[in-house]
Design an enzyme around this catalytic site. Structure first.
Site, mmCIF file in Angstrom:
data_model
loop_
_atom_site.group_PDB
_atom_site.id
_atom_site.type_symbol
_atom_site.label_atom_id
_atom_site.label_comp_id
_atom_site.label_asym_id
_atom_site.label_seq_id
_atom_site.Cartn_x
_atom_site.Cartn_y
_atom_site.Cartn_z
ATOM 1 N N ASP A 15 33.122 88.192 17.322
ATOM 2 C CA ASP A 15 34.119 88.393 16.470
ATOM 3 C C ASP A 15 34.994 87.010 15.867
ATOM 4 O O ASP A 15 34.011 85.661 15.814
ATOM 5 C CB ASP A 15 34.960 87.682 18.183
ATOM 6 C CG ASP A 15 36.120 87.390 18.079
ATOM 7 O OD1 ASP A 15 37.587 87.925 17.136
ATOM 8 O OD2 ASP A 15 36.889 85.840 17.942
ATOM 9 N N ALA A 17 37.950 83.867 15.098
ATOM 10 C CA ALA A 17 38.917 83.452 15.301
ATOM 11 C C ALA A 17 38.686 82.271 16.757
ATOM 12 O O ALA A 17 38.398 83.324 17.413
ATOM 13 C CB ALA A 17 40.105 83.215 15.034
ATOM 14 N N ALA A 48 51.517 81.441 24.260
ATOM 15 C CA ALA A 48 50.873 82.399 22.847
ATOM 16 C C ALA A 48 49.244 82.351 22.844
ATOM 17 O O ALA A 48 48.521 84.008 22.379
ATOM 18 C CB ALA A 48 50.739 81.259 21.567
ATOM 19 N N MET A 52 45.548 86.776 23.232
ATOM 20 C CA MET A 52 44.820 86.394 22.187
ATOM 21 C C MET A 52 43.208 87.250 21.913
ATOM 22 O O MET A 52 42.798 87.956 23.395
ATOM 23 C CB MET A 52 44.063 85.232 22.465
ATOM 24 C CG MET A 52 43.351 84.767 21.380
ATOM 25 S SD MET A 52 44.719 84.176 19.366
ATOM 26 C CE MET A 52 45.366 83.294 20.271
ATOM 27 N N LYS A 56 47.737 91.290 16.309
ATOM 28 C CA LYS A 56 48.620 90.569 16.124
ATOM 29 C C LYS A 56 50.301 91.677 16.140
ATOM 30 O O LYS A 56 51.117 91.285 17.050
ATOM 31 C CB LYS A 56 48.641 89.944 14.924
ATOM 32 C CG LYS A 56 47.273 89.651 14.690
ATOM 33 C CD LYS A 56 46.812 88.429 15.512
ATOM 34 C CE LYS A 56 45.799 87.775 15.270
ATOM 35 N NZ LYS A 56 44.718 87.341 15.993
ATOM 36 N N HIS A 59 49.804 91.465 19.727
ATOM 37 C CA HIS A 59 50.198 90.326 20.533
ATOM 38 C C HIS A 59 51.572 90.642 20.657
ATOM 39 O O HIS A 59 51.691 89.172 21.669
ATOM 40 C CB HIS A 59 49.308 89.678 19.657
ATOM 41 C CG HIS A 59 48.951 87.948 20.375
ATOM 42 N ND1 HIS A 59 48.235 87.642 20.365
ATOM 43 C CD2 HIS A 59 49.558 86.917 21.002
ATOM 44 C CE1 HIS A 59 47.334 86.091 20.724
ATOM 45 N NE2 HIS A 59 49.167 86.244 21.229
ATOM 46 N N ARG A 163 41.395 95.839 20.327
ATOM 47 C CA ARG A 163 41.018 95.298 21.616
ATOM 48 C C ARG A 163 42.612 95.695 22.484
ATOM 49 O O ARG A 163 43.436 95.332 21.946
ATOM 50 C CB ARG A 163 40.652 94.182 21.330
ATOM 51 C CG ARG A 163 39.460 93.446 20.428
ATOM 52 C CD ARG A 163 38.985 92.635 20.070
ATOM 53 N NE ARG A 163 38.380 91.960 19.114
ATOM 54 C CZ ARG A 163 38.100 91.754 18.472
ATOM 55 N NH1 ARG A 163 39.600 90.131 18.335
ATOM 56 N NH2 ARG A 163 36.910 90.845 17.427
ATOM 57 N N ASP A 189 35.325 85.786 22.061
ATOM 58 C CA ASP A 189 35.947 84.514 23.255
ATOM 59 C C ASP A 189 37.206 84.546 24.362
ATOM 60 O O ASP A 189 37.819 84.057 24.039
ATOM 61 C CB ASP A 189 36.253 83.219 21.978
ATOM 62 C CG ASP A 189 37.495 83.229 21.187
ATOM 63 O OD1 ASP A 189 36.945 84.317 20.425
ATOM 64 O OD2 ASP A 189 38.453 82.515 20.835
#
Length: 270
Positions: A15, A17, A48, A52, A56, A59, A163, A189
């Site tokens: 991944d 970030a 927020a 994750m 996006k 998200h 994902r 992460d």
């Protein structure tokens, strides 16, 4: 399910970030908070961070589905958020994220050294991300200049779904010509990233200290009380354990011993 057979590891898909760049995965959080502030429906950092790892736009939709946020939106606008609202927030998100990324794309310490050793072992290096291709045009050159340059980058807009669907993983494995999927290791992460690896049938390694689970910069981690840090890391490890991660480590810098274990066909956790 544990990937079958002690075959040599052929590829690692990292991944971005929080895993390989942007210690604490701060860039997307900063922008989600700002986008909702501009929409006059403020959200917390925790809200927020919750989804994750997802693409996006998905998200944003997931944040809007959080009961408190949904209620706040209803109160502000007199109706539930619509697909058009999601599109508008996403349109606001993209240019702002592009601006912020330049400040949050530093490679996390230890990444270049681990990647170099993996390549020395004949392991191919790929990656996937919840960022779009346009956003990665900002991130990738910065990371490359600092020593992280995967052969393949799969982005959220490269596949029909991000994902936890496994499609980015399958596309990356195809591009690297590595199979079966038991020869692939996913390092991420976020819970959706680990779930994507499980859905693809790969080995999965979750990252705690450098990523979204802790959500702190390198300097902030250094200033944290050791007992508090230990407690937060244990909580993150438990969360990833429930998500099915085969191994949980603090940083990619700790990855090599895990690969040795996987190469024997032994999960660190079932």
């Amino acid at each position: 399910m544990t990937p079958a057979s002690p075959l040599p590891i052929g590829a690692i898909l990292f991944d971005w970030a929080g895993t390989t760049i942007d210690h604490g995965s701060r860039a997307p959080v900063e922008v989600f908070v700002e986008v909702f502030r501009r929409a006059d429906v403020p959200i917390t950092t925790a809200e927020a961070r919750g989804p994750m790892g997802m693409a996006k736009r998905e998200h944003i939709a997931a944040i809007l589905a959080v009961p408190r946020v949904a209620e706040a939106w209803q109160s502000r606008f007199g109706q539930a958020a619509t697909e058009a609202d999601i599109d508008r927030l996403y349109a606001d998100f993209l240019p702002l994220q592009k601006e912020v990324l330049a400040r949050h794309s530093d490679v996390i310490p230890g990444i270049p050294e681990v990647v170099a050793e993996c390549r020395r072992r004949g392991i191919r290096i790929g990656s996937s991300t919840g960022y779009t291709r346009a956003l990665m045009e900002v991130v990738a050159p910065i990371a490359r200049a600092q020593g992280f340059d995967p052969e393949v980058i799969l982005c959220a807009d490269d596949t029909p779904k991000g994902r936890p669907a496994p499609w980015m993983i399958f596309r990356a494995a195809e591009a690297l010509d590595v199979f079966p999927m038991s020869r692939v290791v996913i390092v991420d992460d976020t819970v959706p990233g680990i779930e994507a690896g499980r859905n693809a049938g790969t080995w999965t390694v979750a990252i705690t200290r450098t990523g979204n689970a802790l959500g702190l910069s390198l300097d902030e981690v250094a200033q944290l009380d050791p007992a508090d840090l230990s407690s937060r890391l244990r909580a993150a490890e438990a969360t990833f354990g429930k998500a099915g991660a085969h191994a949980v480590i603090e940083s990619v810098a700790d990855l090599l011993p895990v690969l040795d274990t996987f190469a024997k066909g032994d999960p660190i956790r079932s």
